[in-house]
Design a protein around this motif. Structure first.
Motif, PDB file in Angstrom:
ATOM      1  N   ILE A 191      -4.792   1.148  -4.550  1.00 23.84           N
ATOM      2  CA  ILE A 191      -3.751   2.118  -4.905  1.00 23.84           C
ATOM      3  C   ILE A 191      -2.926   1.628  -6.090  1.00 23.84           C
ATOM      4  O   ILE A 191      -2.632   2.387  -7.018  1.00 23.84           O
ATOM      5  CB  ILE A 191      -2.837   2.401  -3.698  1.00 23.84           C
ATOM      6  CG1 ILE A 191      -3.621   3.121  -2.593  1.00 23.84           C
ATOM      7  CG2 ILE A 191      -1.633   3.244  -4.120  1.00 23.84           C
ATOM      8  CD1 ILE A 191      -2.828   3.335  -1.319  1.00 23.84           C
ATOM      9  N   VAL A 192      -2.562   0.344  -6.076  1.00 23.73           N
ATOM     10  CA  VAL A 192      -1.681  -0.193  -7.122  1.00 23.73           C
ATOM     11  C   VAL A 192      -2.416  -0.344  -8.450  1.00 23.73           C
ATOM     12  O   VAL A 192      -1.936   0.078  -9.505  1.00 23.73           O
ATOM     13  CB  VAL A 192      -1.085  -1.545  -6.684  1.00 23.73           C
ATOM     14  CG1 VAL A 192      -0.333  -2.201  -7.847  1.00 23.73           C
ATOM     15  CG2 VAL A 192      -0.140  -1.350  -5.510  1.00 23.73           C
ATOM     16  N   LEU A 193      -3.607  -0.953  -8.404  1.00 21.35           N
ATOM     17  CA  LEU A 193      -4.325  -1.252  -9.650  1.00 21.35           C
ATOM     18  C   LEU A 193      -5.318  -0.172 -10.052  1.00 21.35           C
ATOM     19  O   LEU A 193      -5.693  -0.073 -11.223  1.00 21.35           O
ATOM     20  CB  LEU A 193      -5.066  -2.586  -9.509  1.00 21.35           C
ATOM     21  CG  LEU A 193      -4.243  -3.868  -9.614  1.00 21.35           C
ATOM     22  CD1 LEU A 193      -5.154  -5.069  -9.455  1.00 21.35           C
ATOM     23  CD2 LEU A 193      -3.492  -3.950 -10.929  1.00 21.35           C
TER      24      LEU A 193
ATOM     25  N   LEU B  54       9.421   0.327   1.741  1.00 23.29           N
ATOM     26  CA  LEU B  54      10.058   1.460   1.071  1.00 23.29           C
ATOM     27  C   LEU B  54      10.608   1.083  -0.301  1.00 23.29           C
ATOM     28  O   LEU B  54      11.226   1.910  -0.971  1.00 23.29           O
ATOM     29  CB  LEU B  54      11.189   2.019   1.948  1.00 23.29           C
ATOM     30  CG  LEU B  54      10.773   2.449   3.358  1.00 23.29           C
ATOM     31  CD1 LEU B  54      11.999   2.909   4.144  1.00 23.29           C
ATOM     32  CD2 LEU B  54       9.727   3.548   3.305  1.00 23.29           C
ATOM     33  N   ILE B  55      10.405  -0.162  -0.712  1.00 19.40           N
ATOM     34  CA  ILE B  55      10.870  -0.632  -2.018  1.00 19.40           C
ATOM     35  C   ILE B  55       9.739  -1.397  -2.701  1.00 19.40           C
ATOM     36  O   ILE B  55       8.710  -1.689  -2.086  1.00 19.40           O
ATOM     37  CB  ILE B  55      12.122  -1.537  -1.893  1.00 19.40           C
ATOM     38  CG1 ILE B  55      11.837  -2.712  -0.943  1.00 19.40           C
ATOM     39  CG2 ILE B  55      13.324  -0.743  -1.422  1.00 19.40           C
ATOM     40  CD1 ILE B  55      12.986  -3.695  -0.805  1.00 19.40           C
ATOM     41  N   GLY B  56       9.927  -1.713  -3.962  1.00 27.41           N
ATOM     42  CA  GLY B  56       8.932  -2.492  -4.690  1.00 27.41           C
ATOM     43  C   GLY B  56       7.710  -1.669  -5.071  1.00 27.41           C
ATOM     44  O   GLY B  56       7.774  -0.451  -5.216  1.00 27.41           O
TER      45      GLY B  56
ATOM     46  N   GLY C 131       4.697  11.780  -3.434  1.00 32.01           N
ATOM     47  CA  GLY C 131       3.760  12.706  -2.820  1.00 32.01           C
ATOM     48  C   GLY C 131       2.897  12.062  -1.757  1.00 32.01           C
ATOM     49  O   GLY C 131       3.261  11.046  -1.142  1.00 32.01           O
ATOM     50  N   MET C 132       1.725  12.631  -1.539  1.00 29.73           N
ATOM     51  CA  MET C 132       0.817  12.167  -0.491  1.00 29.73           C
ATOM     52  C   MET C 132       0.338  10.741  -0.736  1.00 29.73           C
ATOM     53  O   MET C 132       0.240   9.931   0.190  1.00 29.73           O
ATOM     54  CB  MET C 132      -0.382  13.112  -0.392  1.00 29.73           C
ATOM     55  CG  MET C 132      -1.354  12.750   0.735  1.00 29.73           C
ATOM     56  SD  MET C 132      -0.566  12.659   2.368  1.00 29.73           S
ATOM     57  CE  MET C 132      -0.141  14.402   2.600  1.00 29.73           C
ATOM     58  N   LEU C 133       0.038  10.413  -2.011  1.00 32.57           N
ATOM     59  CA  LEU C 133      -0.398   9.057  -2.333  1.00 32.57           C
ATOM     60  C   LEU C 133       0.697   8.049  -1.989  1.00 32.57           C
ATOM     61  O   LEU C 133       0.420   6.977  -1.441  1.00 32.57           O
ATOM     62  CB  LEU C 133      -0.783   8.944  -3.802  1.00 32.57           C
ATOM     63  CG  LEU C 133      -1.276   7.562  -4.265  1.00 32.57           C
ATOM     64  CD1 LEU C 133      -2.525   7.150  -3.478  1.00 32.57           C
ATOM     65  CD2 LEU C 133      -1.557   7.561  -5.759  1.00 32.57           C
TER      66      LEU C 133
ATOM     67  N   HIS D  38       0.446   5.066   0.702  1.00 33.20           N
ATOM     68  CA  HIS D  38       0.710   3.698   0.257  1.00 33.20           C
ATOM     69  C   HIS D  38       1.761   3.029   1.140  1.00 33.20           C
ATOM     70  O   HIS D  38       1.583   1.878   1.574  1.00 33.20           O
ATOM     71  CB  HIS D  38       1.184   3.718  -1.201  1.00 33.20           C
ATOM     72  CG  HIS D  38       1.171   2.367  -1.846  1.00 33.20           C
ATOM     73  ND1 HIS D  38       1.601   2.147  -3.137  1.00 33.20           N
ATOM     74  CD2 HIS D  38       0.784   1.149  -1.375  1.00 33.20           C
ATOM     75  CE1 HIS D  38       1.485   0.866  -3.424  1.00 33.20           C
ATOM     76  NE2 HIS D  38       0.989   0.236  -2.377  1.00 33.20           N
ATOM     77  N   ARG D  39       2.845   3.724   1.435  1.00 31.89           N
ATOM     78  CA  ARG D  39       3.907   3.152   2.260  1.00 31.89           C
ATOM     79  C   ARG D  39       3.419   2.863   3.679  1.00 31.89           C
ATOM     80  O   ARG D  39       3.694   1.800   4.240  1.00 31.89           O
ATOM     81  CB  ARG D  39       5.110   4.092   2.286  1.00 31.89           C
ATOM     82  CG  ARG D  39       5.872   4.158   0.958  1.00 31.89           C
ATOM     83  CD  ARG D  39       6.928   5.255   1.005  1.00 31.89           C
ATOM     84  NE  ARG D  39       7.686   5.370  -0.230  1.00 31.89           N
ATOM     85  CZ  ARG D  39       7.288   6.018  -1.319  1.00 31.89           C
ATOM     86  NH1 ARG D  39       6.082   6.613  -1.323  1.00 31.89           N
ATOM     87  NH2 ARG D  39       8.040   6.074  -2.393  1.00 31.89           N
ATOM     88  N   LEU D  40       2.697   3.821   4.262  1.00 32.47           N
ATOM     89  CA  LEU D  40       2.190   3.621   5.622  1.00 32.47           C
ATOM     90  C   LEU D  40       1.200   2.467   5.674  1.00 32.47           C
ATOM     91  O   LEU D  40       1.229   1.638   6.601  1.00 32.47           O
ATOM     92  CB  LEU D  40       1.535   4.906   6.127  1.00 32.47           C
ATOM     93  CG  LEU D  40       2.469   6.087   6.405  1.00 32.47           C
ATOM     94  CD1 LEU D  40       1.669   7.324   6.779  1.00 32.47           C
ATOM     95  CD2 LEU D  40       3.471   5.744   7.512  1.00 32.47           C
ATOM     96  N   ASN D  41       0.329   2.392   4.684  1.00 32.98           N
ATOM     97  CA  ASN D  41      -0.639   1.298   4.622  1.00 32.98           C
ATOM     98  C   ASN D  41       0.077  -0.044   4.483  1.00 32.98           C
ATOM     99  O   ASN D  41      -0.297  -1.030   5.128  1.00 32.98           O
ATOM    100  CB  ASN D  41      -1.582   1.514   3.438  1.00 32.98           C
ATOM    101  CG  ASN D  41      -2.640   0.428   3.331  1.00 32.98           C
ATOM    102  OD1 ASN D  41      -3.616   0.418   4.061  1.00 32.98           O
ATOM    103  ND2 ASN D  41      -2.436  -0.499   2.402  1.00 32.98           N
ATOM    104  N   HIS D  42       1.126  -0.067   3.639  1.00 35.25           N
ATOM    105  CA  HIS D  42       1.853  -1.315   3.435  1.00 35.25           C
ATOM    106  C   HIS D  42       2.616  -1.725   4.686  1.00 35.25           C
ATOM    107  O   HIS D  42       2.761  -2.921   4.968  1.00 35.25           O
ATOM    108  CB  HIS D  42       2.812  -1.164   2.250  1.00 35.25           C
ATOM    109  CG  HIS D  42       3.291  -2.474   1.707  1.00 35.25           C
ATOM    110  ND1 HIS D  42       2.434  -3.462   1.287  1.00 35.25           N
ATOM    111  CD2 HIS D  42       4.553  -2.969   1.530  1.00 35.25           C
ATOM    112  CE1 HIS D  42       3.126  -4.502   0.867  1.00 35.25           C
ATOM    113  NE2 HIS D  42       4.413  -4.235   1.017  1.00 35.25           N
TER     114      HIS D  42
END
Length: 294
Positions: free
Chosen positions: A214-216, A134-136, A143-145, A149-153
Motif C-alpha cells: 500500500i505504501v510503496l 491513525l497517524i504517520g 477513502g477505502m484504501l 491501510h489503517r485496519l491492516n496496520h
C-alpha cells in the motif's frame, strides 16, 4: 542531538513500552490459568510499572518534540501555546485521545487493589496501540484504501506487540517450569503462548507485506532510497526473528524433556536474542517513519 534523532528515540521508547505493557497483560492475564495469573503478574509488576512510566513520559515527550518541530526549535518545547496549536493538527487530534488513554493507564496501574485492574490495563494498552494506526504513514490515504491501510496496520501492531511483549514474561514463566507444584500451570501457559504465537508471527509477516504494497506500490528494490534500504533491513531482521522462534519451538522445546538444563539455557539465550532483534526492528521502524516513503 537533532530534533529528528530525539523524536526517533522517543518514538522507539514509546512503542517499546506500549508493546511491553500489552504483552504483559495478555501473557499474565489471558494466557495464564487462574491463580497462576496472579503469581505471574506479581513477578512482572516492576516491569509493568516501569513500562507505564516510560509510556507516560514519552507520550508527553512526543507532543513536546512536535511542538519544537512546528515552532522555533528547542525554545518551544515547553510553550503551551504551541502545544495547543499542535493539538489542532491531524496528529494532535489523535494525540489528545492518546494522552487521555495514557493518563487512564497510569491511574489504573496505581490502583493495584482494583479487581478488574488487569482487564483495564489490557484495554488501555489496546487502545493506545490502535491509535498509532491513525497517524504517520498509515494515515497517508483517504477513502477505502485508507480504511484498509489503517485496519491492516492495526492488526500489524497488535500481532507485533504480542510477539515482542510476551518474550520477557515468557522468560519469567520458564522459571516456574522447574517447580513441580507449578510446572503444569507454567507449561499450560507456554503452550497457549505458542499456539497464539504462530498466528501472531504469520500476521506480522502478512500485514507487513500488505503495508509495503500500500505504501510503496511495489517491492522495496530501489536501494538508493534510504527508506527502502531500512525497510529491507527490517524485513531481514523479522525473518531472522521468525527463524529463531521456529528453532525454539520445533528444535529446542522437544528436547527439554531429555536434557532440560542445557536445552533450557539455550532456549533462554535464543529468546534473549529474539528480544534484542525485536528492539532493533522497533528502532528501525521509528527511524524510517520519519522518512518519505519512496
Amino acid at each position: 542531538m537533532s530534533l529528528t534523532a530525539l523524536f526517533v528515540l522517543c518514538r522507539f521508547a514509546h512503542f517499546a513500552s506500549l508493546m511491553q505493557i500489552f504483552g504483559l497483560s495478555v501473557f499474565c492475564s489471558l494466557l495464564a490459568p487462574a491463580g497462576f495469573s496472579a503469581m505471574l503478574l506479581r513477578q512482572n509488576q516492576t516491569l509493568m510499572m516501569w513500562s507505564g512510566a516510560v509510556a507516560a513520559v514519552t507520550s508527553v515527550g512526543m507532543l513536546s518534540i512536535q511542538a519544537m518541530l512546528m515552532g522555533n526549535g528547542w525554545s518551544d518545547g515547553l510553550n503551551l501555546n504551541v502545544w495547543l496549536l499542535v493539538l489542532t493538527t491531524t496528529f494532535g487530534e489523535v494525540w489528545r485521545w492518546h494522552l487521555l488513554l495514557t493518563a487512564a493507564l497510569m491511574l489504573v496501574l496505581l490502583m493495584d487493589w482494583l479487581s478488574v485492574r488487569n482487564l483495564l490495563v489490557f484495554l488501555c494498552s489496546l487502545g493506545l496501540l490502535l491509535s498509532q494506526a491513525l497517524i504517520g504513514h498509515a494515515a497517508m490515504h483517504d477513502g477505502m484504501l485508507g480504511l484498509i491501510h489503517r485496519l491492516n496496520h492495526m492488526v500489524h501492531l497488535l500481532s507485533a506487540a504480542y510477539w515482542f511483549g510476551c518474550l520477557l514474561p515468557l522468560l519469567a514463566c520458564m522459571y516456574y517450569t522447574r517447580k513441580p507444584e507449578l510446572r503444569p500451570f507454567a507449561i499450560a501457559t507456554l503452550i497457549r503462548f505458542s499456539t497464539w504465537g504462530h498466528a501472531a508471527v504469520a500476521l506480522v509477516i502478512l500485514t507487513g507485506i500488505v503495508n509495503t504494497a500500500i505504501v510503496l506500490q511495489r517491492w522495496p528494490t530501489e536501494l538508493t532510497s534510504l527508506y527502502q534500504c531500512l525497510l529491507v533491513i527490517k524485513i531481514l531482521l523479522v525473518g531472522i526473528m521468525a527463524a529463531v522462534a521456529v528453532y525454539n519451538r520445533y528444535r529446542l522445546v522437544p528436547l527439554m524433556g531429555k536434557d532440560s538444563g542445557h536445552t533450557e539455557r539455550r532456549f533462554v539465550l535464543m529468546t534473549w536474542i529474539e528480544w534484542g532483534l525485536s528492539l532493533l526492528v522497533l528502532l528501525l521502524v521509528s527511524l524510517f517513519a520519519t522518512l518519505a516513503p519512496r
